[in-house]
Design a protein around this motif. Structure first.
Motif, PDB file in Angstrom:
ATOM      1  N   THR A 173       0.838  -1.209   0.000  1.00 60.92           N
ATOM      2  CA  THR A 173       0.000   0.000   0.000  1.00 60.92           C
ATOM      3  C   THR A 173       0.865   1.248   0.000  1.00 60.92           C
ATOM      4  N   ALA A 174       1.915   1.253   0.835  1.00 60.09           N
ATOM      5  CA  ALA A 174       2.806   2.415   0.913  1.00 60.09           C
ATOM      6  C   ALA A 174       3.636   2.567  -0.355  1.00 60.09           C
ATOM      7  N   THR A 221       7.505   0.942  10.152  1.00 59.41           N
ATOM      8  CA  THR A 221       7.129   1.428   8.819  1.00 59.41           C
ATOM      9  C   THR A 221       8.284   2.271   8.288  1.00 59.41           C
ATOM     10  N   ALA A 227       9.206  -0.038   0.043  1.00 60.04           N
ATOM     11  CA  ALA A 227       8.512   0.256   1.300  1.00 60.04           C
ATOM     12  C   ALA A 227       8.601  -0.992   2.169  1.00 60.04           C
ATOM     13  N   ARG A 254       9.991   3.735   4.254  1.00 53.35           N
ATOM     14  CA  ARG A 254       9.953   3.696   2.796  1.00 53.35           C
ATOM     15  C   ARG A 254      11.059   4.562   2.226  1.00 53.35           C
ATOM     16  N   GLY A 307       0.162   5.133  -0.978  1.00 55.19           N
ATOM     17  CA  GLY A 307      -0.798   5.329   0.096  1.00 55.19           C
ATOM     18  C   GLY A 307      -0.125   5.432   1.447  1.00 55.19           C
ATOM     19  N   ASP A 308      -0.914   5.693   2.460  1.00 52.41           N
ATOM     20  CA  ASP A 308      -0.407   5.655   3.825  1.00 52.41           C
ATOM     21  C   ASP A 308      -0.317   4.204   4.281  1.00 52.41           C
ATOM     22  N   PHE A 309       0.622   3.933   5.201  1.00 49.99           N
ATOM     23  CA  PHE A 309       0.670   2.596   5.786  1.00 49.99           C
ATOM     24  C   PHE A 309      -0.629   2.346   6.556  1.00 49.99           C
ATOM     25  N   PRO A 310      -1.420   1.360   6.193  1.00 50.81           N
ATOM     26  CA  PRO A 310      -2.631   1.076   6.966  1.00 50.81           C
ATOM     27  C   PRO A 310      -2.259   0.478   8.313  1.00 50.81           C
ATOM     28  N   ASP A 311      -2.740   1.084   9.373  1.00 53.18           N
ATOM     29  CA  ASP A 311      -2.390   0.612  10.714  1.00 53.18           C
ATOM     30  C   ASP A 311      -3.596   0.771  11.642  1.00 53.18           C
TER      31      ASP A 311
END
Length: 380
Positions: free
Chosen positions: A36-37, A64, A71, A66, A41-45
């Motif tokens: 995703t990153a 996290t 990433a 990148r 996108g943002d890291f989903p957390d």
């Protein structure tokens, strides 16, 4: 340990044991977040994944990062109440763009081993990321790529912090997995204290030995018996099966996947249980039957007084000491009876069997079916 099926997860005091997540599930979550990153996108957390059984757990991210064209995310493994060597380990996934049309490819990062021997479900030279975790990771990162409108041509590198050190506490080196741990799991869920993973590792040990063309394997109840067999026969490490208490699981698999010669090695009490016909040698499932041992002494010509003392003994070791003092070869008799039971379970499989009984110092005190059965007496 990761297994499929219905498993008793009650603790010894009736408490329901807490399940956890496999290394494969943690790697999948980390890979999905990193992908995703990578695509901006943002890291989903937390990051949610789908397990093979349809469950959708969410995992918190511990790391996290990148950079240019890559990433990385990391998840700390929670194995629940299972005594898993990787409990608390940081499982990392670094994702980079692959060549066009390459699809998802896998690499072993720091702490993940590489397959060096045939007989495992992965070709030699491949990262030790098992087929089900690969499928989980591939599905997760492909879904992320498609949602971002990108082709799923990705290189996924899985690493486990301190994995090379942790791997010394596993059977990986014996199975030819060098450089670190394996990424395992078939359901994504760790069921605590199940025997399934141990039995599966025995099966893989047999597979590796057969693929290597080894003519002789030894199923041992513990490290002391492994050392004794190694000294006695000079077997390579890949020929040693960590049978533990699972005599039945070992023998039944060998019946279907035979090797020419099998040695069974263990202590007097455990092999006494096998001699009685028990397939599970764990002390919590079956206690040593001292009446049965006393009967064995009687058959060997023990006096009524000695038989009575054996029946009133506290441990199998005490019976062994009584027999040794009376020069009665009870360990040899137990070995003979254990061998007969093993041969019955193996049925008509083309396997030659011998049994070695050892003392706590690793000396051979009883043997059946072997060549040159001289052995050291029990220390007094």
């Amino acid at each position: 340990m990761d297994v499929d099926g219905d498993i008793d997860t009650e603790g010894t005091e009736g408490r329901a044991l807490r399940p956890g997540w496999t290394t494969g599930a943690c790697a999948t979550a980390a890979a999905a977040a990193a992908t995703t990153a990578l695509f901006g996108g943002d890291f989903p957390d937390p990051v949610t994944i789908t397990l093979p059984g349809g469950q959708r757990p969410a995992f918190a991210l511990a790391v996290t990062e990148r950079g240019d064209g890559w990433a990385e995310a990391g998840v700390i493994k929670d194995a629940g109440d299972d005594p898993d060597v990787t409990h608390g380990a940081l499982v990392r996934a670094r994702v980079t763009a692959g060549a066009g049309g390459s699809g998802v490819t896998f690499r072993a990062g720091p702490g993940v081993g590489t397959v060096t021997l045939p007989g495992l479900p992965l070709p030699v030279g491949e990262p030790a990321i098992n087929p089900v975790p690969r499928a989980m990771i591939r599905e997760a990162v492909t879904a992320v790529a498609q949602a971002a409108g990108r082709a799923p041509d990705l290189v996924v590198e899985i690493g486990i912090d301190n994995g090379e050190v942790l791997a010394r506490r596993t059977m990986n080196a014996r199975l030819g997995i060098i450089g670190g741990l394996s990424v395992l799991g078939t359901t994504g869920i760790v069921v605590p204290y199940s025997c399934g993973a141990w039995i599966a590792s025995i099966h893989r040990g047999v597979d590796v030995a057969r693929a290597a063309g080894l003519p002789h394997v030894a199923a041992c109840t513990g490290r002391t018996s492994e050392a004794a067999v190694t000294r006695h026969y000079g077997l390579p490490e890949q020929a040693l099966l960590d049978m533990g208490d699972f005599a039945g699981g070992t023998l039944k698999y060998l019946r279907r996947h035979p090797v020419p010669h099998l040695t069974i090695a263990g202590g007097f009490a455990k092999l006494g249980k096998l001699a009685q016909g028990l397939m599970d040698l764990h002390s919590k499932r079956h206690a040593v039957d001292l009446d049965w041992l006393a009967g064995v002494l009687a058959d060997l010509g023990a006096t009524p007084d000695l038989v009575a003392k054996a029946r009133g003994a506290n441990t199998a070791l005490e019976v062994l000491q009584l027999a040794d003092a009376a020069s009665l070869p009870v360990a040899d008799r137990v070995a003979e009876m254990a061998r007969a039971v093993a041969l019955r379970v193996l049925e008509d499989a083309p396997i030659t069997v011998d049994v070695i009984v050892i003392d706590r110092q690793g000396g051979i005190i009883g043997q059946a079916g072997g060549v040159g059965q001289a052995h050291s007496p029990l220390p007094r």
